[in-house]
Design a protein around this motif. Sequence first.
Motif, PDB file in Angstrom:
ATOM      1  N   ALA A  60       0.827  -1.205   0.000  1.00 60.86           N
ATOM      2  CA  ALA A  60       0.000   0.000   0.000  1.00 60.86           C
ATOM      3  C   ALA A  60       0.862   1.256   0.000  1.00 60.86           C
ATOM      4  CB  ALA A  60      -0.925  -0.007   1.222  1.00 60.86           C
ATOM      5  N   TYR A  61       1.908   1.261   0.815  1.00 64.83           N
ATOM      6  CA  TYR A  61       2.785   2.429   0.855  1.00 64.83           C
ATOM      7  C   TYR A  61       3.576   2.575  -0.439  1.00 64.83           C
ATOM      8  CZ  TYR A  61       2.093   4.124   5.624  1.00 64.83           C
ATOM      9  OH  TYR A  61       1.565   4.693   6.755  1.00 64.83           O
ATOM     10  N   ALA A  62       3.993   1.466  -1.026  1.00 66.72           N
ATOM     11  CA  ALA A  62       4.720   1.530  -2.298  1.00 66.72           C
ATOM     12  C   ALA A  62       3.827   2.110  -3.394  1.00 66.72           C
ATOM     13  CB  ALA A  62       5.219   0.138  -2.688  1.00 66.72           C
ATOM     14  N   ALA A  63       2.571   1.682  -3.419  1.00 70.90           N
ATOM     15  CA  ALA A  63       1.640   2.205  -4.414  1.00 70.90           C
ATOM     16  C   ALA A  63       1.391   3.695  -4.192  1.00 70.90           C
ATOM     17  CB  ALA A  63       0.325   1.433  -4.350  1.00 70.90           C
ATOM     18  N   ALA A  64       1.277   4.098  -2.928  1.00 75.42           N
ATOM     19  CA  ALA A  64       1.078   5.514  -2.612  1.00 75.42           C
ATOM     20  C   ALA A  64       2.278   6.343  -3.053  1.00 75.42           C
ATOM     21  CB  ALA A  64       0.831   5.691  -1.121  1.00 75.42           C
ATOM     22  N   LEU A  65       3.482   5.819  -2.824  1.00 75.08           N
ATOM     23  CA  LEU A  65       4.693   6.530  -3.236  1.00 75.08           C
ATOM     24  C   LEU A  65       4.749   6.723  -4.743  1.00 75.08           C
ATOM     25  CD1 LEU A  65       7.590   7.649  -2.796  1.00 75.08           C
ATOM     26  CD2 LEU A  65       8.386   5.266  -2.911  1.00 75.08           C
ATOM     27  N   VAL A  66       4.587   5.646  -5.469  1.00 77.55           N
ATOM     28  CA  VAL A  66       4.675   5.719  -6.933  1.00 77.55           C
ATOM     29  C   VAL A  66       3.582   6.626  -7.493  1.00 77.55           C
ATOM     30  CG1 VAL A  66       4.492   4.399  -9.074  1.00 77.55           C
ATOM     31  CG2 VAL A  66       5.801   3.475  -7.147  1.00 77.55           C
ATOM     32  N   GLY A  67       2.365   6.462  -6.995  1.00 77.06           N
ATOM     33  CA  GLY A  67       1.260   7.272  -7.498  1.00 77.06           C
ATOM     34  C   GLY A  67       1.438   8.749  -7.210  1.00 77.06           C
ATOM     35  N   THR A  68       1.864   9.078  -5.993  1.00 79.44           N
ATOM     36  CA  THR A  68       2.020  10.483  -5.613  1.00 79.44           C
ATOM     37  C   THR A  68       3.124  11.155  -6.404  1.00 79.44           C
ATOM     38  OG1 THR A  68       1.230  10.008  -3.373  1.00 79.44           O
ATOM     39  CG2 THR A  68       2.443  12.062  -3.703  1.00 79.44           C
ATOM     40  N   VAL A  69       4.282  10.496  -6.508  1.00 74.94           N
ATOM     41  CA  VAL A  69       5.405  11.090  -7.251  1.00 74.94           C
ATOM     42  C   VAL A  69       5.028  11.247  -8.717  1.00 74.94           C
ATOM     43  CG1 VAL A  69       7.775  10.722  -8.026  1.00 74.94           C
ATOM     44  CG2 VAL A  69       7.161  10.287  -5.644  1.00 74.94           C
ATOM     45  N   ALA A  70       4.351  10.250  -9.296  1.00 73.39           N
ATOM     46  CA  ALA A  70       3.957  10.329 -10.704  1.00 73.39           C
ATOM     47  C   ALA A  70       3.000  11.498 -10.952  1.00 73.39           C
ATOM     48  CB  ALA A  70       3.316   9.011 -11.140  1.00 73.39           C
ATOM     49  N   LEU A  71       2.058  11.684 -10.037  1.00 70.61           N
ATOM     50  CA  LEU A  71       1.087  12.767 -10.205  1.00 70.61           C
ATOM     51  C   LEU A  71       1.721  14.144 -10.016  1.00 70.61           C
ATOM     52  CD1 LEU A  71      -1.972  11.206  -8.329  1.00 70.61           C
ATOM     53  CD2 LEU A  71      -1.811  11.669 -10.788  1.00 70.61           C
ATOM     54  N   LEU A  72       2.651  14.247  -9.071  1.00 66.64           N
ATOM     55  CA  LEU A  72       3.266  15.541  -8.774  1.00 66.64           C
ATOM     56  C   LEU A  72       4.360  15.921  -9.762  1.00 66.64           C
ATOM     57  CD1 LEU A  72       3.667  15.253  -4.879  1.00 66.64           C
ATOM     58  CD2 LEU A  72       2.201  16.875  -6.076  1.00 66.64           C
ATOM     59  N   TRP A  73       4.983  14.949 -10.375  1.00 64.94           N
ATOM     60  CA  TRP A  73       6.225  15.155 -11.128  1.00 64.94           C
ATOM     61  C   TRP A  73       6.136  16.315 -12.109  1.00 64.94           C
ATOM     62  CZ3 TRP A  73      10.946  13.071 -10.372  1.00 64.94           C
ATOM     63  CH2 TRP A  73      11.906  13.249 -11.374  1.00 64.94           C
ATOM     64  N   GLY A  74       5.131  16.314 -12.949  1.00 61.31           N
ATOM     65  CA  GLY A  74       5.042  17.334 -13.985  1.00 61.31           C
ATOM     66  C   GLY A  74       4.767  18.732 -13.464  1.00 61.31           C
ATOM     67  N   ASP A  75       4.217  18.835 -12.265  1.00 66.88           N
ATOM     68  CA  ASP A  75       3.863  20.143 -11.711  1.00 66.88           C
ATOM     69  C   ASP A  75       4.911  20.703 -10.752  1.00 66.88           C
ATOM     70  OD1 ASP A  75       1.398  20.208 -13.053  1.00 66.88           O
ATOM     71  OD2 ASP A  75       0.441  19.008 -11.484  1.00 66.88           O
ATOM     72  N   LEU A  76       5.908  19.900 -10.404  1.00 63.82           N
ATOM     73  CA  LEU A  76       6.975  20.385  -9.526  1.00 63.82           C
ATOM     74  C   LEU A  76       7.985  21.200 -10.315  1.00 63.82           C
ATOM     75  CD1 LEU A  76       7.703  17.143  -7.451  1.00 63.82           C
ATOM     76  CD2 LEU A  76       6.717  19.271  -6.566  1.00 63.82           C
ATOM     77  N   PRO A  77       8.617  22.216  -9.711  1.00 62.49           N
ATOM     78  CA  PRO A  77       9.727  22.906 -10.376  1.00 62.49           C
ATOM     79  C   PRO A  77      10.806  21.903 -10.759  1.00 62.49           C
ATOM     80  CG  PRO A  77       9.047  24.082  -8.395  1.00 62.49           C
ATOM     81  CD  PRO A  77       8.310  22.776  -8.381  1.00 62.49           C
ATOM     82  N   GLY A  78      11.420  22.113 -11.898  1.00 61.87           N
ATOM     83  CA  GLY A  78      12.386  21.157 -12.420  1.00 61.87           C
ATOM     84  C   GLY A  78      13.505  20.818 -11.454  1.00 61.87           C
ATOM     85  N   ASP A  79      13.996  21.808 -10.709  1.00 64.66           N
ATOM     86  CA  ASP A  79      15.120  21.564  -9.810  1.00 64.66           C
ATOM     87  C   ASP A  79      14.719  20.855  -8.524  1.00 64.66           C
ATOM     88  OD1 ASP A  79      13.671  23.772  -8.943  1.00 64.66           O
ATOM     89  OD2 ASP A  79      15.410  24.766  -8.062  1.00 64.66           O
ATOM     90  N   LEU A  80      13.414  20.683  -8.307  1.00 63.46           N
ATOM     91  CA  LEU A  80      12.951  20.012  -7.086  1.00 63.46           C
ATOM     92  C   LEU A  80      12.447  18.596  -7.343  1.00 63.46           C
ATOM     93  CD1 LEU A  80      11.011  22.801  -5.147  1.00 63.46           C
ATOM     94  CD2 LEU A  80      13.297  21.914  -4.701  1.00 63.46           C
ATOM     95  N   ARG A  81      12.342  18.192  -8.602  1.00 64.07           N
ATOM     96  CA  ARG A  81      11.734  16.893  -8.885  1.00 64.07           C
ATOM     97  C   ARG A  81      12.521  15.725  -8.293  1.00 64.07           C
ATOM     98  NH1 ARG A  81      10.271  18.190 -15.235  1.00 64.07           N
ATOM     99  NH2 ARG A  81       8.414  19.492 -14.789  1.00 64.07           N
ATOM    100  N   VAL A  82      13.794  15.679  -8.563  1.00 65.37           N
ATOM    101  CA  VAL A  82      14.607  14.574  -8.044  1.00 65.37           C
ATOM    102  C   VAL A  82      14.735  14.641  -6.520  1.00 65.37           C
ATOM    103  CG1 VAL A  82      16.905  13.529  -8.055  1.00 65.37           C
ATOM    104  CG2 VAL A  82      15.839  14.216 -10.214  1.00 65.37           C
TER     105      VAL A  82
END
Length: 228
Positions: A123-145
Amino acid sequence: MSATGSRTPSWARPVPDDTRGRVLLAAFAAAGVLDLLSLLAGWHLGHVLAKPLLMPLLVAHVVTRGAPRLLVAALLFGWGGDLALLVDAGPAFLVGMGSFAAGHVCYLVLFGRGRTHPALVGAYAAALVGTVALLWGDLPGDLRVPVAGYSLLLTAMACRAGALGTRAAIGGALFLLSDTLIATGVADWPQPPRPDLWIMATYLAAQYLLATGALASRQAYGGSVIQD
């Protein structure tokens, strides 16, 4: 009682550790209430005054309870993150995230190698992958990694906290929720009313529950479950 002892005023006598612990916990609660009310009222000065007091008071409380060094370190790294996030500047955000990440490492080592239920890990692994995937495009480029790396540590800590029991498990989940609210704000997603209030409320509850959950586990098992 000796004549010397009978002349010692009550306020000058040593205070038992349990009494000191209760006083420090009450002070932590009072500072937390002041901080949350300041955020609710939009009183920035109150927040600036109260926030730096929170983790030191919680640290002082757990020390009276015989806290292991790793727990003290985790809370102090949280304090470093708190101070950094009071500064309204880009580099300070990264410094704060790094300090919190160090705290999560301390928690992970503290929790040891107790078993975590596979369903919870999934459950936590799915939450991690889903959250990062959803946020990735909207985060500033220098903060994504950095955000992705931090999210991995945070999620691992939240997942492993469950090995210490329900109290610590709830604390880990609330820490994840608190920092997810911060991340959605950085990504400029729609926010609930007074997001800073919800971030601090869930964060304070998380640190308290993690700390007291770790102490309860240590006392229940004679200090053998978590690391010194």
